[in-house]
Design an enzyme around this catalytic site. Sequence first.
Site, PDB file in Angstrom:
ATOM      1  N   LYS A 146       0.577  -1.148  -0.050  1.00 25.33           N
ATOM      2  CA  LYS A 146      -0.020  -0.208  -0.115  1.00 25.33           C
ATOM      3  C   LYS A 146       0.952   1.383  -0.122  1.00 25.33           C
ATOM      4  O   LYS A 146       1.991   1.262   0.570  1.00 25.33           O
ATOM      5  CB  LYS A 146      -0.714   0.009   1.421  1.00 25.33           C
ATOM      6  N   ASP A 177      -1.438  -0.925  -4.319  1.00 24.00           N
ATOM      7  CA  ASP A 177      -2.861  -1.106  -4.055  1.00 24.00           C
ATOM      8  C   ASP A 177      -3.742  -1.653  -5.130  1.00 24.00           C
ATOM      9  O   ASP A 177      -4.501  -2.323  -4.904  1.00 24.00           O
ATOM     10  CB  ASP A 177      -3.152   0.422  -4.118  1.00 24.00           C
ATOM     11  N   LYS A 221       7.495   1.132   1.520  1.00 20.51           N
ATOM     12  CA  LYS A 221       8.235   0.217   0.563  1.00 20.51           C
ATOM     13  C   LYS A 221       9.615   0.668  -0.017  1.00 20.51           C
ATOM     14  O   LYS A 221      10.432   0.062   0.156  1.00 20.51           O
ATOM     15  CB  LYS A 221       7.188   0.209  -0.721  1.00 20.51           C
ATOM     16  N   LYS A 280       4.978   8.197  -7.985  1.00 25.44           N
ATOM     17  CA  LYS A 280       5.557   9.255  -7.021  1.00 25.44           C
ATOM     18  C   LYS A 280       7.157   9.587  -7.440  1.00 25.44           C
ATOM     19  O   LYS A 280       7.640  10.726  -6.992  1.00 25.44           O
ATOM     20  CB  LYS A 280       5.586   8.831  -5.635  1.00 25.44           C
TER      21      LYS A 280
HETATM   22  P1  ADP Z   1       6.140   3.850   0.329  1.00 28.39           P
HETATM   23  O1  ADP Z   1       7.327   3.810  -0.520  1.00 28.39           O
HETATM   24  O2  ADP Z   1       5.179   2.738   0.505  1.00 28.39           O
HETATM   25  O3  ADP Z   1       4.998   4.905  -0.220  1.00 28.39           O
HETATM   26  P2  ADP Z   1       7.712   5.147   2.209  1.00 28.39           P
HETATM   27  O4  ADP Z   1       8.828   4.340   2.221  1.00 28.39           O
HETATM   28  O5  ADP Z   1       7.968   6.635   1.490  1.00 28.39           O
HETATM   29  O6  ADP Z   1       6.505   4.315   1.624  1.00 28.39           O
HETATM   30  O7  ADP Z   1       7.467   5.525   3.485  1.00 28.39           O
HETATM   31  C1  ADP Z   1       6.567   6.646   4.012  1.00 28.39           C
HETATM   32  C2  ADP Z   1       6.995   7.212   5.276  1.00 28.39           C
HETATM   33  O8  ADP Z   1       7.136   6.437   6.385  1.00 28.39           O
HETATM   34  C3  ADP Z   1       8.261   7.827   5.185  1.00 28.39           C
HETATM   35  O9  ADP Z   1       8.275   8.981   5.985  1.00 28.39           O
HETATM   36  C4  ADP Z   1       9.305   6.657   6.091  1.00 28.39           C
HETATM   37  O10 ADP Z   1      10.336   7.368   6.562  1.00 28.39           O
HETATM   38  C5  ADP Z   1       8.342   6.434   7.079  1.00 28.39           C
HETATM   39  N1  ADP Z   1       8.688   4.941   7.413  1.00 28.39           N
HETATM   40  C6  ADP Z   1       8.820   3.749   6.751  1.00 28.39           C
HETATM   41  N2  ADP Z   1       9.053   2.756   7.554  1.00 28.39           N
HETATM   42  C7  ADP Z   1       9.544   3.161   8.726  1.00 28.39           C
HETATM   43  C8  ADP Z   1       9.922   2.535   9.839  1.00 28.39           C
HETATM   44  N3  ADP Z   1      10.199   1.223   9.968  1.00 28.39           N
HETATM   45  N4  ADP Z   1      10.352   3.408  11.197  1.00 28.39           N
HETATM   46  C9  ADP Z   1       9.900   4.632  10.875  1.00 28.39           C
HETATM   47  N5  ADP Z   1       9.316   5.140   9.779  1.00 28.39           N
HETATM   48  C10 ADP Z   1       9.458   4.559   8.674  1.00 28.39           C
HETATM   49 MG    MG Z   2       7.613   4.808  -2.214  1.00 35.46          MG
END
Ligand code: ADP
Ligand code: MG
Length: 291
Positions: free
Chosen positions: A13, A130, A18, A44
Amino acid sequence: MAKAIKQIAIYGKGGIGKSTTTSNLSAALSELGLKVMQFGCDPKSDSTNTLRGGKYIPTVLDTLREKTVVKAHEVIFPGFNGIYCVEAGGPAPGVGCAGRGIITAVELFKHQKIFEELELDVVIYDVLGDVVCGGFAVPIREGIAEHVFTVSSSDFMSIYASNNLFKGISKYSNSGGALLGGVIANSMGTPYSREIIDDFVAKTHTQVMEYIPRSITVTQSELQGKTTIEAAPLSLQAGIYRSLAAKIVEHSVSKTPTPMEVTELREWAGRWGDYLLEVEQGKVTSQGAAI
Ligand code: ADP
Ligand code: MG
């Protein structure tokens, strides 16, 4: 003979972690001496940010919009520890298929035999999961990625997205599609998060690859535009990403998961909801029972 390239896809999601997990995984794999490409497949286009000091890179689709002929090397950028960074990109807002970038980029690289030329060991696709439709299904449907992992927290919407991904994997599993390696349980730490994920993987016949805690070190590292592996290499959290990397290197057999029907999933979630309420009200004290 050309060496075997391990191609894996990370789904989940939006906002679930990710790109954070994938970038730390790439960084940890590069520390093992492996040649890694991280391929961002989210419109993104921020997948590889923390591998490049917080800087964005031009996407494959943007570059193709500017000129008709694109050489693969024009869309591959060096990141932390020599990791090759690519962002497929997305369509102009409101126009076209969001998965187009993946299809285009994959075709471009295939045509120019770029994986062979770079002698890559691992290619990781970071895909918004998603909706497992159109372009987003490409790494699974075409069997481009051999193993799929999903990043999921214990929140219902995240598990719902993972369950949908499992449906997509099952659908293409008999026609050469990718199979499921397991679940990367992220943002662990809230009460019962492990138990909920453990129960979900048991019900869907898969496994947890690693439990990754929610950690302030990750936040700090991201604010510096870095992975935790780079910014805090000696931290506990970096050790957990390395442990995940070691398991993924070892991983060789993926499987077809058994997704739940939506009503079954809803009932399952409802039972957990009731259970957590009883815990809160002090009616049950035993920990960890699957329901
Ligand atoms: P996605 O790629 O799934 O859209 P992101 O990797 O960009 O998500 O993460 C979304 C937010 O959550 C970021 O600000 C990231 O730093 C935070 N985040 C992800 N995993 C963790 C974790 N294990 N601990 C703290 N923050 C996290
Ligand atoms: Mg991402």
